[in-house]
Structures are given as structure tokens and as C-alpha cells.
Design a protein around this motif. Structure first.
Motif, PDB file in Angstrom:
ATOM      1  N   SER A 292      28.131   8.251 -47.012  1.00  0.00           N
ATOM      2  CA  SER A 292      29.082   8.984 -47.856  1.00  0.00           C
ATOM      3  C   SER A 292      28.730   8.707 -49.310  1.00  0.00           C
ATOM      4  CB  SER A 292      30.521   8.528 -47.586  1.00  0.00           C
ATOM      5  OG  SER A 292      31.402   9.066 -48.562  1.00  0.00           O
ATOM      6  N   ASP A 295      32.713   7.332 -50.455  1.00  0.00           N
ATOM      7  CA  ASP A 295      33.553   6.356 -49.747  1.00  0.00           C
ATOM      8  C   ASP A 295      32.874   4.999 -49.629  1.00  0.00           C
ATOM      9  OD1 ASP A 295      35.352   8.365 -49.467  1.00  0.00           O
ATOM     10  OD2 ASP A 295      34.944   8.742 -47.329  1.00  0.00           O
ATOM     11  N   LEU A 299      36.342   1.705 -46.579  1.00  0.00           N
ATOM     12  CA  LEU A 299      37.056   2.939 -46.251  1.00  0.00           C
ATOM     13  C   LEU A 299      36.463   3.605 -45.017  1.00  0.00           C
ATOM     14  CD1 LEU A 299      39.395   4.659 -47.296  1.00  0.00           C
ATOM     15  CD2 LEU A 299      37.746   6.006 -48.615  1.00  0.00           C
ATOM     16  N   LYS A 300      35.147   3.619 -44.945  1.00  0.00           N
ATOM     17  CA  LYS A 300      34.477   4.220 -43.778  1.00  0.00           C
ATOM     18  C   LYS A 300      34.800   3.442 -42.502  1.00  0.00           C
ATOM     19  CE  LYS A 300      30.387   4.200 -45.758  1.00  0.00           C
ATOM     20  NZ  LYS A 300      28.921   4.388 -45.932  1.00  0.00           N
ATOM     21  N   ARG A 302      37.495   1.620 -41.890  1.00  0.00           N
ATOM     22  CA  ARG A 302      38.881   1.926 -41.519  1.00  0.00           C
ATOM     23  C   ARG A 302      38.973   3.268 -40.793  1.00  0.00           C
ATOM     24  NH1 ARG A 302      43.152  -0.890 -43.670  1.00  0.00           N
ATOM     25  NH2 ARG A 302      42.804  -2.193 -45.510  1.00  0.00           N
ATOM     26  N   HIS A 303      38.254   4.248 -41.319  1.00  0.00           N
ATOM     27  CA  HIS A 303      38.319   5.594 -40.758  1.00  0.00           C
ATOM     28  C   HIS A 303      37.698   5.638 -39.356  1.00  0.00           C
ATOM     29  CE1 HIS A 303      38.393   9.950 -40.604  1.00  0.00           C
ATOM     30  NE2 HIS A 303      37.093   9.955 -40.311  1.00  0.00           N
ATOM     31  N   ILE A 304      36.512   5.056 -39.214  1.00  0.00           N
ATOM     32  CA  ILE A 304      35.805   5.084 -37.927  1.00  0.00           C
ATOM     33  C   ILE A 304      36.617   4.385 -36.834  1.00  0.00           C
ATOM     34  CG2 ILE A 304      33.808   4.098 -36.691  1.00  0.00           C
ATOM     35  CD1 ILE A 304      32.907   6.449 -38.166  1.00  0.00           C
ATOM     36  N   LYS A 306      39.835   3.672 -37.005  1.00  0.00           N
ATOM     37  CA  LYS A 306      41.246   4.081 -37.042  1.00  0.00           C
ATOM     38  C   LYS A 306      42.166   2.878 -37.270  1.00  0.00           C
ATOM     39  CE  LYS A 306      40.625   8.178 -34.135  1.00  0.00           C
ATOM     40  NZ  LYS A 306      39.155   8.153 -34.178  1.00  0.00           N
ATOM     41  N   ASP A 308      44.890   1.120 -39.502  1.00  0.00           N
ATOM     42  CA  ASP A 308      45.897   1.343 -40.528  1.00  0.00           C
ATOM     43  C   ASP A 308      45.876   0.206 -41.555  1.00  0.00           C
ATOM     44  OD1 ASP A 308      46.810   3.694 -39.350  1.00  0.00           O
ATOM     45  OD2 ASP A 308      48.226   2.620 -38.050  1.00  0.00           O
ATOM     46  N   GLN A 309      46.454   0.479 -42.711  1.00  0.00           N
ATOM     47  CA  GLN A 309      46.411  -0.484 -43.800  1.00  0.00           C
ATOM     48  C   GLN A 309      47.116  -1.795 -43.453  1.00  0.00           C
ATOM     49  OE1 GLN A 309      47.591   1.178 -47.515  1.00  0.00           O
ATOM     50  NE2 GLN A 309      47.417  -0.721 -48.664  1.00  0.00           N
ATOM     51  N   TRP A 314      42.383  -5.311 -39.460  1.00  0.00           N
ATOM     52  CA  TRP A 314      41.644  -5.277 -40.719  1.00  0.00           C
ATOM     53  C   TRP A 314      41.539  -6.668 -41.333  1.00  0.00           C
ATOM     54  CZ3 TRP A 314      38.189  -2.477 -42.770  1.00  0.00           C
ATOM     55  CH2 TRP A 314      37.840  -2.642 -44.110  1.00  0.00           C
TER      56      TRP A 314
END
Length: 454
Positions: A292, A295, A299-300, A302-304, A306, A308-309, A314
Motif C-alpha cells: 500500500s 497504509d 494498519l494493514k 489490523r485489516h488483514i 480483522k 478491532d482497536q 493487537w
């Protein structure tokens, strides 16, 4: 003097040596501790008058055979793949042998010759395999002696950090070979039998199919399936059993977190990462994420995955310093699994003074006189420091006890074998209790499984 050759002065050998040295006067024993690292062998010998340390390269055939030839019995604490070299020497020079490792096909092939020469090749006499065999067979034989029919057998073992040193979000630290942890479950689907049906869990699903276990005084654990639970079905005399499952114990939440590495491909050990020695930890993570221009790796990720914050998953990743751009891998031609291992060792290595813990849990479901019952049997062993770890106790003590009993003729059935008969397991388990390695049993009604949910 009766000479015991101990080859391999690794982590589990210290307790073994301590046991035999304490018995050396009354039992007329002389120990020869042989290792490629002479300093480690000397450390274990403790300058004791009944122990000598020697340097030994296991591939030096003449040297190895010379030591075997002089021994009364041989204990091999080498990595499993090297036992066979020692075993063949033992056949040549008529020496019995003890190892804690699984019986390989090459070792099993020596059975006929060992029997012919009246030699005992005792294997799988550590903790897992070893104490698990003995403690399971003791209960299974007791149930069968009463006329009971075994319906279910489940067995779980975990090497974990002791509660007082359980201070990271993963509730885990390396207490044995880190590589085995990183590559656990690979090489084929986990298979077991449940209510008469064969079940399979592919590697990519393994860490999301767990079972909860509660151990009195130590709280809740989870277990994921071992690769082949059916290996000992015939050995244990359980060919007709409805449920047979063996697994590895961790603290609750470990498997879900570990699954992130599996899904990303970081545990793969089948290919080499290019220019791995110059990668940073952050580069390593980013190599498994899509490109990206905007990003960040965080961030990547977290997205891959899934995440949450506010998800603790995490926090577990951040705790490992995975996104550090300055720490270098410094491993040439390394696989993803090897790099991941190095990163984890930064956070999960036991520090001086920290202690480990071995936990074992057996479940036995059976039918007796028309009633279905269950026995749960648990064992917890805590380490006492760097040289007296729980792992060293539960591996080294059974090996040492078995070797002495073979030497004294108390174990006398020849051949390549594992400790599953009463004359072997009864006295060894009884003596292990003197060292705090004991099982506690509870009985209850056996509920089994709901057939509609299988």
C-alpha cells in the motif's frame, strides 16, 4: 564400579545426573557424562568423585564405540535423530539403553536382535512421551481389572511458565525447544476419534478448535489437538474405544493469538526468505502484508486479521515488538518459522530465576456394571530454578529411575519397548511421587458427547 554412560548434557540431563550421583555410593555407580561441549559436561559432573566429564563428537565412531564398550548401561539424551547411532553400538557391545524419545522405525528394527541378546532398549520414558504413558496405563489397567469397558480416553500435556512468572499477555514462555513450538501441528491434519467417528483438523484450523480444561488450584487451560491421537490406540489396548484424543495445553487465549501467525504464513518452514539477514522485524511482518502506498504495516495487519482497536489480540502483537524498524533478523537464508522463533525468543525466553511448569490432564470414560463413570487425573510439577526445571525433572527423573532399575535387574523384559506394563510403570510412578510428581484423581458420572452434535 558399575559404569553409566550418559551421552548429551543438555537441559534435562542435570536432574538425571543429580539423581544418579545421590545413589552412586549405595549403588556402586560411576557416571561418564559425554557431550560435544566439555564445559557443559563438567558443569553437570559437579566435581563429584563418582562422575567424569569427557568431550564426545557423536559422529566420531571410534571414540563413541570406545565409551559404549566400557559402559554397563547407556543413557542417550541426544536429539532423537542421533539415538540410532548409539543403539547400533549397544547391539554390537551387548549394552542396554535408555532414551526419552519416541521409538523411530530404525530403533524398532533392532527389536529382534535386542531380544536375542537379552538387551533392554527402553524408550519414551520422559514426560510426554513417558509419564503420560505410565500414568494413563495405570488407570486404564485398573479399570479393566475391575471389568470396566473403556469408552473415552483423552490426554493433554503442556510445558508452561510457572504462575509467579506468568507476566506477559500470551501467558507463555519457552520452557523447551522453541522450534517445536513454532512448527507445532505442521506436517498433516490432526486426527482423532470421537464417539466412533474419525475426525480431522487441517493445520490452518488447528488453533481455533480447542477444549477447555480446569485444573484445581491452577485455573483454566485450553488444549489443541496433537497431530496423530490414534498412534497409541493399539499400544494402549484401545482398538474398540469410541473417543481417543491427545492434545497440547496452553493458557486460554494463546491459541487464538497464535492463529494470527498461522494465517499470515509466519510459521511456514518450507521456504527461505530472501536477504533475511538484513531485514528488520518490521520488514519481516510487512513481507506478509499487501503493498500500500499509504497504509502502515500496523494498519494493514489490523485489516488483514480483522483486529478491532480495543482487541487484546493487537496488544499481544505489539508486546512482541514485531513492528520494530531497527531490530534486525540477522539470520542468513532463514525460513519464516526461524525468523518468527528469533523474534519470540526476545520476549519468551525464561530469565534467570524464573520457573517453569508441567501440567498433565487425563480423562477416562468407562462403563462398569451398567453405569457410566469418568475419572479425571491431573498432575502439576513446578520447577525450582535454572538447573532444576519442571521439564528437567519430568524428563530426567523417569529416565534415571528406569536406567537404575534395568541395571539392578528389576526391569528385565528384553527388546525395544516403552513403559506401558505394570512391572515398569508401578515402581517408577511410586518413586516419582517422592519428588512431587504425583497425580490427583476425581470421579464423576460420565456424560459423554451429544451424538446429534458430532
Amino acid at each position: 564400579m558399575r559404569h553409566i554412560l550418559i551421552i548429551g548434557a543438555g537441559k534435562s540431563t542435570g536432574v538425571l545426573v543429580d539423581y544418579l550421583l545421590k545413589k552412586s555410593e549405595e549403588e556402586n555407580l560411576k557416571l561418564l557424562i559425554a557431550d560435544k561441549n566439555i564445559d557443559q559436561a563438567k558443569l553437570l559432573s559437579q566435581n563429584h568423585k563418582n562422575a567424569d566429564a569427557v568431550e564426545l563428537d557423536i559422529f566420531n565412531e571410534d571414540q563413541r564405540r570406545a565409551y559404549v564398550q566400557k559402559a554397563s548401561i547407556v543413557i542417550s539424551m541426544l536429539p532423537a535423530r542421533f539415538h540410532i547411532e548409539v543403539a547400533r553400538d549397544c547391539i554390537t557391545y551387548d549394552k542396554s539403553m535408555v532414551t526419552a524419545s519416541y521409538v523411530s522405525s530404525e530403533m524398532q528394527a533392532l527389536d529382534e536382535e535386542a531380544i536375542k541378546k537379552n538387551l533392554i532398549f527402553m524408550n519414551e520414558i520422559g514426560v510426554d512421551p513417558g509419564i503420560d504413558h505410565m500414568s494413563a496405563m495405570q488407570v486404564l489397567d485398573r479399570i479393566r481389572a475391575k471389568g470396566g469397558k473403556i469408552l473415552l480416553f483423552e490426554s493433554f500435556t503442556g510445558g508452561l511458565v510457572a504462575p509467579e512468572n506468568d507476566d506477559n499477555l500470551w501467558n507463555y514462555k519457552f520452557t523447551w525447544n522453541p522450534r517445536n513450538v513454532v512448527t507445532a501441528g505442521q506436517g498433516g491434519a490432526a486426527k482423532f476419534i470421537q464417539e466412533g467417528q474419525y475426525k480431522y483438523i487441517p493445520y490452518h484450523k488447528l488453533f481455533r478448535r480447542t477444549e477447555f480444561l480446569d485444573v484445581d488450584g491452577y485455573g483454566r487451560f485450553e488444549a489443541y489437538a496433537n497431530r496423530n491421537s490414534l498412534k497409541y490406540r493399539s499400544v494402549y489396548g484401545l482398538d474398540d474405544i469410541l473417543t481417543l484424543y491427545r492434545g497440547t495445553m496452553r493458557r486460554v487465549g494463546f491459541s487464538k493469538a497464535w492463529n494470527m501467525f498461522v494465517q499470515l504464513g509466519m510459521t511456514d518452514d518450507t521456504y527461505v526468505i530472501e536477504d533475511s539477514e538484513n531485514m528488520s522485524y518490521r520488514d519481516f511482518v510487512n513481507s506478509f502484508l499487501p503493498y500500500s502506498p499509504t497504509d502502515s504495516a500496523e494498519l494493514k495487519m489490523r485489516h488483514i486479521l480483522k483486529i478491532d482497536q480495543d482487541d487484546i489480540m493487537w496488544d499481544k502483537l505489539v508486546e512482541l515488538d514485531l513492528f520494530n524498524a531497527t531490530k534486525k533478523v540477522e539470520l542468513k537464508e532463514a525460513t519464516p518459522a526461524k525468523i518468527l522463533q528469533k523474534i519470540l525468543e526476545d520476549s519468551w525466553t525464561l530469565q534467570t530465576g524464573e520457573k517453569d511448569m508441567i501440567v498433565m490432564y487425563h480423562k477416562f470414560g468407562y462403563e462398569l456394571d451398567g453405569h457410566k463413570k469418568q475419572i479425571d487425573s491431573t498432575m502439576v510439577c513446578l520447577g525450582d530454578g535454572e538447573m532444576q526445571t519442571a521439564m528437567a525433572k519430568t524428563v530426567g527423573l523417569p529416565v534415571a529411575i528406569a536406567a537404575l532399575k534395568i541395571l539392578n535387574g528389576e526391569i528385565n523384559t528384553p527388546g525395544v519397548q516403552i513403559p506401558i506394563t505394570a512391572p515398569i510403570y508401578e515402581p517408577i510412578l511410586k518413586e516419582l511421587e517422592d519428588y512431587g510428581i504425583r497425580f490427583r484423581e476425581s470421579e464423576m458420572e460420565y456424560l459423554g458427547y451429544n451424538p446429534l452434535s458430532l
